[in-house]
Motif scaffolding. Structure first.
Motif, PDB file in Angstrom:
ATOM      1  N   MET A  71      13.769   2.308  -4.918  1.00 36.08           N
ATOM      2  CA  MET A  71      13.287   2.379  -3.375  1.00 36.08           C
ATOM      3  C   MET A  71      14.254   2.866  -2.598  1.00 36.08           C
ATOM      4  O   MET A  71      14.234   3.839  -1.868  1.00 36.08           O
ATOM      5  CB  MET A  71      12.813   0.968  -3.037  1.00 36.08           C
ATOM      6  CG  MET A  71      11.511   0.570  -3.871  1.00 36.08           C
ATOM      7  SD  MET A  71      10.743  -1.009  -3.322  1.00 36.08           S
ATOM      8  CE  MET A  71      10.504  -0.973  -1.828  1.00 36.08           C
ATOM      9  N   SER A 105      11.334  -3.102   1.097  1.00 36.62           N
ATOM     10  CA  SER A 105      10.139  -2.382   1.607  1.00 36.62           C
ATOM     11  C   SER A 105      10.063  -2.294   3.164  1.00 36.62           C
ATOM     12  O   SER A 105       9.925  -1.198   3.644  1.00 36.62           O
ATOM     13  CB  SER A 105       8.905  -3.047   1.151  1.00 36.62           C
ATOM     14  OG  SER A 105       7.861  -2.479   1.574  1.00 36.62           O
ATOM     15  N   ALA A 114       7.177   5.443   3.367  1.00 36.08           N
ATOM     16  CA  ALA A 114       6.195   4.713   2.620  1.00 36.08           C
ATOM     17  C   ALA A 114       6.235   5.364   1.351  1.00 36.08           C
ATOM     18  O   ALA A 114       6.881   5.999   0.829  1.00 36.08           O
ATOM     19  CB  ALA A 114       4.713   5.009   3.165  1.00 36.08           C
ATOM     20  N   PHE A 115       5.636   4.300   0.305  1.00 33.29           N
ATOM     21  CA  PHE A 115       5.816   4.673  -1.106  1.00 33.29           C
ATOM     22  C   PHE A 115       4.387   4.815  -1.724  1.00 33.29           C
ATOM     23  O   PHE A 115       3.261   4.228  -1.423  1.00 33.29           O
ATOM     24  CB  PHE A 115       6.359   3.521  -1.897  1.00 33.29           C
ATOM     25  CG  PHE A 115       7.651   3.251  -1.477  1.00 33.29           C
ATOM     26  CD1 PHE A 115       8.597   3.955  -2.384  1.00 33.29           C
ATOM     27  CD2 PHE A 115       8.115   2.484  -0.480  1.00 33.29           C
ATOM     28  CE1 PHE A 115      10.245   4.230  -2.119  1.00 33.29           C
ATOM     29  CE2 PHE A 115       9.442   2.395  -0.356  1.00 33.29           C
ATOM     30  CZ  PHE A 115      10.757   3.126  -0.897  1.00 33.29           C
ATOM     31  N   ALA A 116       4.061   5.806  -2.535  1.00 37.78           N
ATOM     32  CA  ALA A 116       3.090   6.302  -3.144  1.00 37.78           C
ATOM     33  C   ALA A 116       2.608   5.258  -4.245  1.00 37.78           C
ATOM     34  O   ALA A 116       1.786   4.796  -4.760  1.00 37.78           O
ATOM     35  CB  ALA A 116       3.019   7.686  -3.558  1.00 37.78           C
ATOM     36  N   ASN A 117       3.809   4.942  -5.322  1.00 43.00           N
ATOM     37  CA  ASN A 117       3.703   4.109  -6.506  1.00 43.00           C
ATOM     38  C   ASN A 117       5.196   4.048  -7.097  1.00 43.00           C
ATOM     39  O   ASN A 117       6.188   4.693  -6.681  1.00 43.00           O
ATOM     40  CB  ASN A 117       2.846   4.672  -7.487  1.00 43.00           C
ATOM     41  CG  ASN A 117       3.316   6.019  -8.220  1.00 43.00           C
ATOM     42  OD1 ASN A 117       3.472   6.684  -7.351  1.00 43.00           O
ATOM     43  ND2 ASN A 117       3.534   5.791  -9.508  1.00 43.00           N
ATOM     44  N   SER A 141       3.604  -5.655  -7.189  1.00 44.40           N
ATOM     45  CA  SER A 141       2.889  -4.556  -6.065  1.00 44.40           C
ATOM     46  C   SER A 141       2.891  -5.285  -4.766  1.00 44.40           C
ATOM     47  O   SER A 141       2.997  -4.451  -3.966  1.00 44.40           O
ATOM     48  CB  SER A 141       1.589  -4.236  -6.485  1.00 44.40           C
ATOM     49  OG  SER A 141       1.560  -3.449  -7.879  1.00 44.40           O
ATOM     50  N   GLY A 145       4.703  -3.688  -1.812  1.00 40.76           N
ATOM     51  CA  GLY A 145       3.961  -3.058  -0.771  1.00 40.76           C
ATOM     52  C   GLY A 145       3.261  -1.691  -1.164  1.00 40.76           C
ATOM     53  O   GLY A 145       3.085  -0.821  -0.507  1.00 40.76           O
ATOM     54  N   MET A 146       3.260  -1.505  -2.791  1.00 37.00           N
ATOM     55  CA  MET A 146       2.688  -0.567  -3.263  1.00 37.00           C
ATOM     56  C   MET A 146       2.449  -0.554  -4.703  1.00 37.00           C
ATOM     57  O   MET A 146       2.606  -1.957  -5.304  1.00 37.00           O
ATOM     58  CB  MET A 146       3.881   0.639  -3.449  1.00 37.00           C
ATOM     59  CG  MET A 146       5.032   0.293  -4.260  1.00 37.00           C
ATOM     60  SD  MET A 146       5.946   1.575  -4.493  1.00 37.00           S
ATOM     61  CE  MET A 146       7.719   0.831  -4.562  1.00 37.00           C
ATOM     62  N   PRO A 147       1.442   0.396  -5.380  1.00 31.25           N
ATOM     63  CA  PRO A 147       1.180   0.042  -6.844  1.00 31.25           C
ATOM     64  C   PRO A 147       2.432  -0.002  -7.581  1.00 31.25           C
ATOM     65  O   PRO A 147       2.970   1.096  -7.763  1.00 31.25           O
ATOM     66  CB  PRO A 147      -0.006   1.207  -7.006  1.00 31.25           C
ATOM     67  CG  PRO A 147      -0.329   1.639  -5.809  1.00 31.25           C
ATOM     68  CD  PRO A 147       0.929   1.291  -4.709  1.00 31.25           C
ATOM     69  N   ALA A 173      10.356   5.176  -8.109  1.00 29.99           N
ATOM     70  CA  ALA A 173       9.688   5.011  -7.079  1.00 29.99           C
ATOM     71  C   ALA A 173       9.529   6.338  -6.472  1.00 29.99           C
ATOM     72  O   ALA A 173      10.270   7.201  -6.256  1.00 29.99           O
ATOM     73  CB  ALA A 173      10.161   4.145  -6.089  1.00 29.99           C
ATOM     74  N   ALA A 175       8.556   8.010  -2.714  1.00 31.39           N
ATOM     75  CA  ALA A 175       8.467   7.796  -1.350  1.00 31.39           C
ATOM     76  C   ALA A 175       8.103   8.992  -0.550  1.00 31.39           C
ATOM     77  O   ALA A 175       8.181  10.349  -0.986  1.00 31.39           O
ATOM     78  CB  ALA A 175      10.001   7.445  -0.720  1.00 31.39           C
TER      79      ALA A 175
END
Length: 180
Positions: A71, A105, A114-117, A141, A145-147, A173, A175
């Motif tokens: 991240m 996060s 923000a994070f997609a996954n 998750s 705060g993300m899958p 990750a 982003a």
């Protein structure tokens, strides 16, 4: 000026490895076994089978630590050692991976990301990941705060993980820059 796709989407990678703890590694343990925390959950049934916890100044959660590095690297914010410090007096000392992930996060969001996954791969013979995969993915998750997907593999008895001396984790990750 519009942000280019190269500036709007970034991939980060992280890695961590910890050896299994011996009783003296547990802070103020009085010889008690260290708890096994991995992927933001405690693995009590594996502890009961004799799988020790992981050594470290925090809870030793290599999955959370690798994800934190992924991240931070995706957002250009350094690494876990730079963010929390290193050693028994660092900001990460004595903390669980979930609380560290939550803090990272928030920091990434404050910097416009923000994070997609994410995907985390554990490299180990023990603990047995399959029976805890869903619980661990949910915990990671929620904390990040993300899958988060969780995979596991072995090294066919090669290296320190293959010899049963510890656990390693690799994370990636994705982003995405949030419009500000």
């Amino acid at each position: 000026m519009q942000t280019s796709i190269l500036q709007a989407v970034r991939v980060g990678q992280g890695f961590d490895a910890h050896r299994f703890a011996v009783s003296s590694d547990a802070p103020s343990s009085g010889g008690a076994a260290r708890e096994l925390w991995l992927a933001c959950i405690r693995w009590r049934d594996d502890e009961a089978r004799g799988v020790p916890g992981l050594a470290g100044d925090s809870d030793g959660d290599v999955a959370a630590h690798a994800l934190i590095d992924a991240m931070l690297s995706a957002c250009g914010l350094g690494d876990i050692g730079e963010f929390f410090g290193v050693g028994s007096d660092s900001a990460g000392a004595g903390r669980h991976g979930a609380s560290m992930l939550q803090e990272v996060s928030r920091a990434c969001a404050e910097h416009g990301w923000a994070f997609a996954n994410a995907t985390v791969t554990l490299v180990c013979n023990n603990p047995h990941v399959t029976k805890h995969r869903d619980e661990a993915m949910l915990a990671m998750s929620q904390a990040a705060g993300m899958p988060v997907s969780l995979l596991a593999t072995t090294t066919d008895h090669m290296g320190f993980t293959g010899a049963g001396e510890g656990v390693a984790a690799i994370a990636t990750a994705l982003a995405v820059r949030v419009a500000q």
